[in-house]
Design an enzyme around this catalytic site. Structure first.
Site, PDB file in Angstrom:
ATOM      1  N   GLY A   1       0.815  -1.217   0.000  1.00 40.12           N
ATOM      2  CA  GLY A   1       0.000   0.000   0.000  1.00 40.12           C
ATOM      3  C   GLY A   1       0.842   1.258   0.000  1.00 40.12           C
TER       4      GLY A   1
ATOM      5  NE  ARG B   1      -2.231  -4.386  -0.909  1.00 37.73           N
ATOM      6  CZ  ARG B   1      -1.674  -3.877   0.186  1.00 37.73           C
ATOM      7  NH1 ARG B   1      -0.671  -4.505   0.762  1.00 37.73           N
ATOM      8  NH2 ARG B   1      -2.133  -2.745   0.704  1.00 37.73           N
TER       9      ARG B   1
ATOM     10  CG  ASP C   1       3.389 -10.098   4.855  1.00 39.59           C
ATOM     11  OD1 ASP C   1       3.823 -10.660   5.882  1.00 39.59           O
ATOM     12  OD2 ASP C   1       2.198 -10.119   4.491  1.00 39.59           O
TER      13      ASP C   1
ATOM     14  CE  LYS D   1       4.452  -0.097   2.543  1.00 37.25           C
ATOM     15  NZ  LYS D   1       3.537  -0.817   1.661  1.00 37.25           N
ATOM     16  CB  THR D   2       3.007  -0.079   6.596  1.00 30.22           C
ATOM     17  OG1 THR D   2       1.584  -0.163   6.691  1.00 30.22           O
ATOM     18  CG2 THR D   2       3.590  -0.419   7.962  1.00 30.22           C
TER      19      THR D   2
ATOM     20  CG  ASP E   1      -1.838  -0.518   8.187  1.00 27.18           C
ATOM     21  OD1 ASP E   1      -2.366   0.489   7.704  1.00 27.18           O
ATOM     22  OD2 ASP E   1      -2.159  -1.680   7.877  1.00 27.18           O
TER      23      ASP E   1
ATOM     24  CE  LYS F   1     -28.093  19.251  11.507  1.00 26.64           C
ATOM     25  NZ  LYS F   1     -29.051  19.872  10.623  1.00 26.64           N
TER      26      LYS F   1
ATOM     27  NE  ARG G   1      -3.473  -5.474   5.173  1.00 23.09           N
ATOM     28  CZ  ARG G   1      -3.745  -5.423   3.887  1.00 23.09           C
ATOM     29  NH1 ARG G   1      -4.729  -6.141   3.412  1.00 23.09           N
ATOM     30  NH2 ARG G   1      -3.017  -4.697   3.070  1.00 23.09           N
TER      31      ARG G   1
ATOM     32  CE1 TYR H   1      -7.226   2.220  -0.771  1.00 27.66           C
ATOM     33  CE2 TYR H   1      -9.418   2.486   0.144  1.00 27.66           C
ATOM     34  CZ  TYR H   1      -8.391   1.671  -0.280  1.00 27.66           C
ATOM     35  OH  TYR H   1      -8.527   0.316  -0.213  1.00 27.66           O
ATOM     36  CD  GLU H   2     -10.519   9.465   2.458  1.00 29.97           C
ATOM     37  OE1 GLU H   2      -9.843   8.483   2.837  1.00 29.97           O
ATOM     38  OE2 GLU H   2     -11.752   9.430   2.333  1.00 29.97           O
TER      39      GLU H   2
ATOM     40  NE  ARG I   1      -3.516   3.557   0.600  1.00 29.70           N
ATOM     41  CZ  ARG I   1      -3.621   2.349   0.081  1.00 29.70           C
ATOM     42  NH1 ARG I   1      -3.355   1.291   0.826  1.00 29.70           N
ATOM     43  NH2 ARG I   1      -3.992   2.179  -1.169  1.00 29.70           N
TER      44      ARG I   1
HETATM   45  P1  FBP Z   1       0.555  -1.957   3.630  1.00 25.99           P
HETATM   46  O1  FBP Z   1       0.540  -2.840   4.836  1.00 25.99           O
HETATM   47  O2  FBP Z   1       0.935  -2.659   2.391  1.00 25.99           O
HETATM   48  O3  FBP Z   1       1.395  -0.743   3.869  1.00 25.99           O
HETATM   49  O4  FBP Z   1      -0.923  -1.416   3.378  1.00 25.99           O
HETATM   50  C1  FBP Z   1      -1.752  -1.081   4.441  1.00 25.99           C
HETATM   51  C2  FBP Z   1      -3.080  -0.526   3.978  1.00 25.99           C
HETATM   52  O5  FBP Z   1      -2.982   0.842   3.662  1.00 25.99           O
HETATM   53  C3  FBP Z   1      -4.124  -0.792   5.038  1.00 25.99           C
HETATM   54  O6  FBP Z   1      -4.237   0.277   5.933  1.00 25.99           O
HETATM   55  C4  FBP Z   1      -5.366  -1.076   4.249  1.00 25.99           C
HETATM   56  O7  FBP Z   1      -6.165  -1.996   4.920  1.00 25.99           O
HETATM   57  C5  FBP Z   1      -4.831  -1.699   2.985  1.00 25.99           C
HETATM   58  O8  FBP Z   1      -3.544  -1.207   2.806  1.00 25.99           O
HETATM   59  C6  FBP Z   1      -5.662  -1.428   1.762  1.00 25.99           C
HETATM   60  O9  FBP Z   1      -5.099  -2.108   0.669  1.00 25.99           O
HETATM   61  P2  FBP Z   1      -5.398  -1.811  -0.850  1.00 25.99           P
HETATM   62  O10 FBP Z   1      -4.576  -0.631  -1.233  1.00 25.99           O
HETATM   63  O11 FBP Z   1      -4.914  -3.031  -1.546  1.00 25.99           O
HETATM   64  O12 FBP Z   1      -6.862  -1.530  -0.988  1.00 25.99           O
END
Ligand code: FBP
Length: 552
Positions: free
Chosen positions: A81, A145, A176, A202-203, A205, A242, A252, A426-427, A429
């Protein structure tokens, strides 16, 4: 190409290197530290990595560069990701490589690890790389991936490296991908290919961290983006008075992102998956916990609130995991065909009722119909429920609504409950990296080249002391095998990097736990605002609350 003013300004930003890497390449020497061992299962990991296990930790210092002069052809791969700062890792790597010798070459394998196997690459030059400095995204070469994990793939990788005269591969990825980097490094060493492998953490998360790696890159920027948005929503909630906002945030598995956002914004509720699992909380218990906050606030006339829900939470609810396992079993193989042939949801529901155990059915029955259908309709190519697609923010707001209806009947609750739902992932990343991530990533890439130059293989580029100003950061290298243990994956014992979940006795969670009861009832919101790229260091170079609490 049209450029935004910020894009232009970010091109001109000079990332900060650790003090010890600022003297020029010829003034960087290496200091060998002590030998390492893996965090657990030492004998087994040593046996699996005979050529790369137990190597020394190393630190770079100011001193005469004694690395052998050799032309370097380096291949770089972005894996998994997107995370803000990936481009700067590549830029730092490129700059160090070219500063050492302008004849050195950097190749970028396209669209993730598959690019190496398919020999799909581009060659970097100044004009190309300059378009990506200090920008977000992974579009410089793309990501993917595909996992590099089989002997066949390694053999093809070795051929591709030989064809281009590649001396080293840098893999920028999560736990991984870095596990696979270690296995590839061992393969290259065992087959005397002479190709080195270096990993970079990287990540967004935040779950690739340990006593050596203080944080993975991207976590800082992504959580700042989500926190800005959550703060804005809190202010809207406190203005309109309200709505109850249920906000799911990415992550994840681990809840580091949710916890960091909670520390930054002080919402009324934040679930932490690791706590849900440790306390074996049921869906009903969680719903009651949130409903308590709604009720107490309503009693004070506050019919609004904000709840943060970590993306992976449902997998940590024991009864929900049991339900998922039974559904996977119920639809295994040809049974799915019989299920899919049923025309109406009523018929399908009867099939489900017959097939699930009483306990699983009890959980299934309390789910909103939309979620029930999602569990059966959206399954992966292996027929398994795609837990990541479950809209847990809607699930919990629906369960809370039921609880409140019961409380209304009992006469204990008289408030109004209007939920709204959001998902922030996604906003964040591909945002422009914060100054922290821009500096950290550039340093990781630069440092990765120093590891290559000094001949290290199977090492992770490590930059530490991150809660201090960049001048005081420490540039190091650590054998990846040091982070490994043996875990059961898909029915087999595998050497893997241990995923870091939120520690319930760690300082970030403890701080949150000490304040959340107050936040649940009062309106204690804090508004972090947008990332600041230019201005005073105390505003622009701030690290995360998580890092500050862990290392401060
Ligand atoms: P990585 O572990 O590869 O860094 O990705 C994490 C992540 O951004 C999670 O937060 C999210 O659940 C997932 O990727 C979404 O994956 P995709 O981009 O394949 O929809």
């Amino acid at each position: 190409m049209d450029l935004s003013p910020l894009q232009k300004a970010r091109y001109a930003y000079t990332p900060k290197l650790p003090g010890m890497l600022r003297h020029g390449i010829s003034e960087i020497c290496v200091q060998e530290g002590s030998a390492t061992q893996s965090v657990a299962d030492q004998a087994k990991i040593k046996e699996l990595f005979p050529n790369t296990y137990g190597k020394n930790e190393i630190t770079f210092q100011k001193g005469k560069n004694t690395a052998p002069a050799k032309k370097q052809v380096v291949g770089v791969i972005l894996s998994g990701g997107q995370a803000p700062g990936g481009h700067n890792v590549v830029c730092g790597l490129y700059d160090a490589l070219k500063a050492t010798n302008s004849e050195n070459v950097l190749l970028g394998f396209k669209n993730g690890p598959s690019g190496l196997i398919e020999d799909d690459y581009l060659t970097f030059d100044d004009a190309y790389i300059d378009q990506f400095r200090n920008t977000g995204g992974f579009d410089i070469i793309g990501s993917g991936r595909t996992k590099l994990e089989t002997e066949e793939q390694f053999a093809v990788a070795a051929q591709v490296c030989e064809k281009h005269g590649i001396t080293a591969i840098v893999i920028i990825g999560g736990d991984d991908s870095n596990t696979n980097a270690a296995v590839l490094a061992e393969y290259f060493a065992a087959h005397n290919t002479g190709v080195q492998v270096i990993g970079c953490p990287k990540t967004i998360d935040g779950d690739l961290k340990n006593e050596d790696i203080e944080c993975s890159f991207g976590f800082d920027t992504a959580t700042k983006i989500y926190s800005e948005l959550i703060g804005n929503i809190e202010r809207d909630a406190n203005s309109a008075k309200k709505y109850w906002h249920f906000i799911k945030v990415m992550g994840r598995s681990a809840s580091h992102v949710a916890l960091e956002c909670a520390l930054e914004t002080q919402p009324n509720i934040c679930l932490i998956s690791e706590e849900v699992s440790a306390k074996k909380m049921s869906l009903s218990t969680i719903a009651d916990y949130i409903a308590d906050s709604v009720e107490k606030r309503a009693a004070k006339g506050l019919n609004f609130g904000v709840a943060i829900i970590p993306e992976g939470v449902v997998e940590f609810v024991p009864e929900f995991s049991m339900l998922i396992a039974e559904i996977n079993e119920l639809l295994a193989g040809s049974k799915a065909i019989a299920f899919n042939a049923l025309a109406t949801w009523k018929e399908k529901y009867e099939f489900i009722e017959k097939g699930l155990s009483k306990e699983a059915m009890a959980v299934f029955a309390i789910l909103p119909e939309g979620i029930q259908q999602q569990l059966f309709l959206e399954r992966d190519p292996h027929g398994n429920v795609q837990v990541s697609l479950i809209e847990s923010e809607k699930l919990f707001s629906a369960l809370v609504k039921d609880k409140l209806a019961q409380r209304k009947k009992a006469g204990t609750y008289t408030g109004k409950f209007n939920p709204l739902h959001h998902f922030f992932g996604y906003e964040g990343r591909c945002a422009f990296p914060s100054n922290f991530d821009a500096d950290y990533c550039y340093s990781l890439g630069y440092n990765a080249f120093m590891l290559i130059q000094y001949g290290y293989n199977g090492y992770l580029s490590k930059v530490s002391n991150l809660s201090k100003p960049a001048e005081e950061w420490v540039a190091e290298g650590m054998p990846i095998t040091k982070m490994m243990n043996i875990e059961r994956r898909h029915g087999e014992d595998k050497p893997v990097i241990k995923k870091a979940l939120v520690e319930l006795d760690g300082k970030p969670f403890q701080y949150f736990a000490a304040h959340r009861d107050q936040w649940a009832v009062e309106t204690a919101y804090t508004y972090p605002g947008a990332i600041q790229y230019f201005g005073p260091a105390e505003v622009c170079d701030l690290t995360t609350r998580t890092l500050a609490l862990e290392k401060g």
